[in-house]
Write a protein that holds these residues in place. Structure first.
Motif, PDB file in Angstrom:
ATOM      1  N   LYS A  88      98.325 -14.281  69.844  1.00 47.13           N
ATOM      2  CA  LYS A  88      96.934 -13.862  70.023  1.00 47.13           C
ATOM      3  C   LYS A  88      96.027 -14.981  70.514  1.00 47.13           C
ATOM      4  O   LYS A  88      94.819 -14.774  70.650  1.00 47.13           O
ATOM      5  N   PHE A  89      96.590 -16.156  70.777  1.00 46.55           N
ATOM      6  CA  PHE A  89      95.766 -17.294  71.177  1.00 46.55           C
ATOM      7  C   PHE A  89      96.111 -17.774  72.588  1.00 46.55           C
ATOM      8  O   PHE A  89      97.272 -17.768  73.001  1.00 46.55           O
ATOM      9  N   ARG A 124      91.246 -19.797  72.478  1.00 47.30           N
ATOM     10  CA  ARG A 124      90.535 -18.517  72.613  1.00 47.30           C
ATOM     11  C   ARG A 124      91.386 -17.398  72.019  1.00 47.30           C
ATOM     12  O   ARG A 124      92.594 -17.331  72.260  1.00 47.30           O
ATOM     13  N   ASN A 125      90.734 -16.543  71.243  1.00 48.40           N
ATOM     14  CA  ASN A 125      91.419 -15.396  70.646  1.00 48.40           C
ATOM     15  C   ASN A 125      91.492 -14.280  71.682  1.00 48.40           C
ATOM     16  O   ASN A 125      90.479 -13.700  72.063  1.00 48.40           O
ATOM     17  N   ALA A 130      90.467 -10.775  64.129  1.00 51.45           N
ATOM     18  CA  ALA A 130      90.261 -12.186  63.801  1.00 51.45           C
ATOM     19  C   ALA A 130      91.555 -12.806  63.279  1.00 51.45           C
ATOM     20  O   ALA A 130      92.360 -12.144  62.616  1.00 51.45           O
ATOM     21  N   GLN A 131      91.728 -14.086  63.597  1.00 55.05           N
ATOM     22  CA  GLN A 131      92.924 -14.795  63.136  1.00 55.05           C
ATOM     23  C   GLN A 131      92.606 -16.275  62.993  1.00 55.05           C
ATOM     24  O   GLN A 131      91.973 -16.868  63.866  1.00 55.05           O
ATOM     25  N   ILE A 168      89.077 -17.107  63.915  1.00 55.36           N
ATOM     26  CA  ILE A 168      88.483 -16.967  65.243  1.00 55.36           C
ATOM     27  C   ILE A 168      88.450 -15.485  65.587  1.00 55.36           C
ATOM     28  O   ILE A 168      89.485 -14.813  65.576  1.00 55.36           O
ATOM     29  N   ASN A 169      87.268 -14.966  65.879  1.00 56.79           N
ATOM     30  CA  ASN A 169      87.131 -13.550  66.208  1.00 56.79           C
ATOM     31  C   ASN A 169      87.618 -13.265  67.627  1.00 56.79           C
ATOM     32  O   ASN A 169      87.652 -14.165  68.479  1.00 56.79           O
ATOM     33  N   PRO A 170      87.997 -12.012  67.906  1.00 57.15           N
ATOM     34  CA  PRO A 170      88.475 -11.655  69.249  1.00 57.15           C
ATOM     35  C   PRO A 170      87.459 -12.010  70.328  1.00 57.15           C
ATOM     36  O   PRO A 170      86.267 -11.731  70.193  1.00 57.15           O
ATOM     37  N   SER A 173      85.983 -18.487  71.522  1.00 55.30           N
ATOM     38  CA  SER A 173      86.715 -19.723  71.794  1.00 55.30           C
ATOM     39  C   SER A 173      86.164 -20.839  70.923  1.00 55.30           C
ATOM     40  O   SER A 173      84.956 -20.892  70.659  1.00 55.30           O
ATOM     41  N   ASP A 195     100.429 -19.758  67.657  1.00 51.29           N
ATOM     42  CA  ASP A 195      99.317 -19.002  67.072  1.00 51.29           C
ATOM     43  C   ASP A 195      99.550 -18.768  65.585  1.00 51.29           C
ATOM     44  O   ASP A 195      98.627 -18.432  64.849  1.00 51.29           O
TER      45      ASP A 195
END
Length: 207
Positions: A88-89, A124-125, A130-131, A168-170, A173, A195
């Motif tokens: 996801k990153f 950046r997500n 979020a992750q 970090i939300n979708p 960055s 990630d």
């Protein structure tokens, strides 16, 4: 009066019936032969097309790698300033700097055993939730293939370097620094970025 024999008309012979089934079977056989011929011709054309490839060159079709392999090759050749993706990153390594210590005051100063290699990167997500990003999932390697883990305490000693504490939300960055304690003068050739602890990871050349 004698009985006269009556003339009896012999029964008319029934016309022989012509059987139609031989003609039906013959017609079916012809149709079946035509179908088999069409299928065989179509299969031969499909096999030739698959062998030759879209441009009719069998050697080029054989040498062309699948899209997944092309993407993996492009990412393997990525260097500083080029974005790469894992899970996801999306990671972009901005640069690497060296320092004997990190921190702005005596309380939060960390001294390296050898020297600190400080990896600055933007993350950046690209997912849909979020992750968090963990510095302990990131690694660097030297020319001999030795792996170095991140020094989390040294990373926290850098003022404002709290990107590893918050999810970090979708679409968002963040830019942070991952600190590695390596022997002085160590030549780092690549970074392996993840990630999460369970992802395959992606490689960035540092040379």
């Amino acid at each position: 009066m004698s009985d006269q024999p009556q003339n009896q008309t012999p029964p008319a012979e029934s016309k022989k019936k012509r059987h139609k089934w031989p003609w039906i079977l013959g017609g079916l056989a012809v149709v079946l032969i035509i179908i088999i011929a069409v299928v065989a011709t179509s299969g031969s054309d499909d096999q030739q097309t698959a062998t030759n490839g879209s441009n009719g060159d069998p050697q080029q079709a054989q040498q062309q790698p699948p899209p997944e392999q092309e993407q993996a090759q492009e990412q393997a050749e990525a260097g500083i300033g080029q974005p790469v993706r894992d899970g996801k990153f999306e990671f972009t390594v901005e640069g690497v700097e060296r320092a004997p210590s990190v921190g702005d005051d005596a309380v939060m100063t960390e001294q390296a055993q050898g020297e600190f290699a400080i990896l600055t990167m933007t993350v950046r997500n690209i997912g849909d939730e979020a992750q968090p990003l963990s510095d302990t999932d990131q690694y660097v390697y030297d020319a001999a293939g030795r792996q170095y883990s991140a020094d989390s305490m040294a990373g926290l000693a850098i003022t404002g370097n709290d990107v590893f504490l918050n999810p970090i939300n979708p679409g968002n960055s963040v830019t942070g620094k991952v600190v590695f304690d390596v022997p002085a003068g160590t030549e780092l050739v690549r970074a392996e970025l993840h990630d999460s602890a369970f992802s395959d990871g992606v490689t960035v050349n540092l040379e």
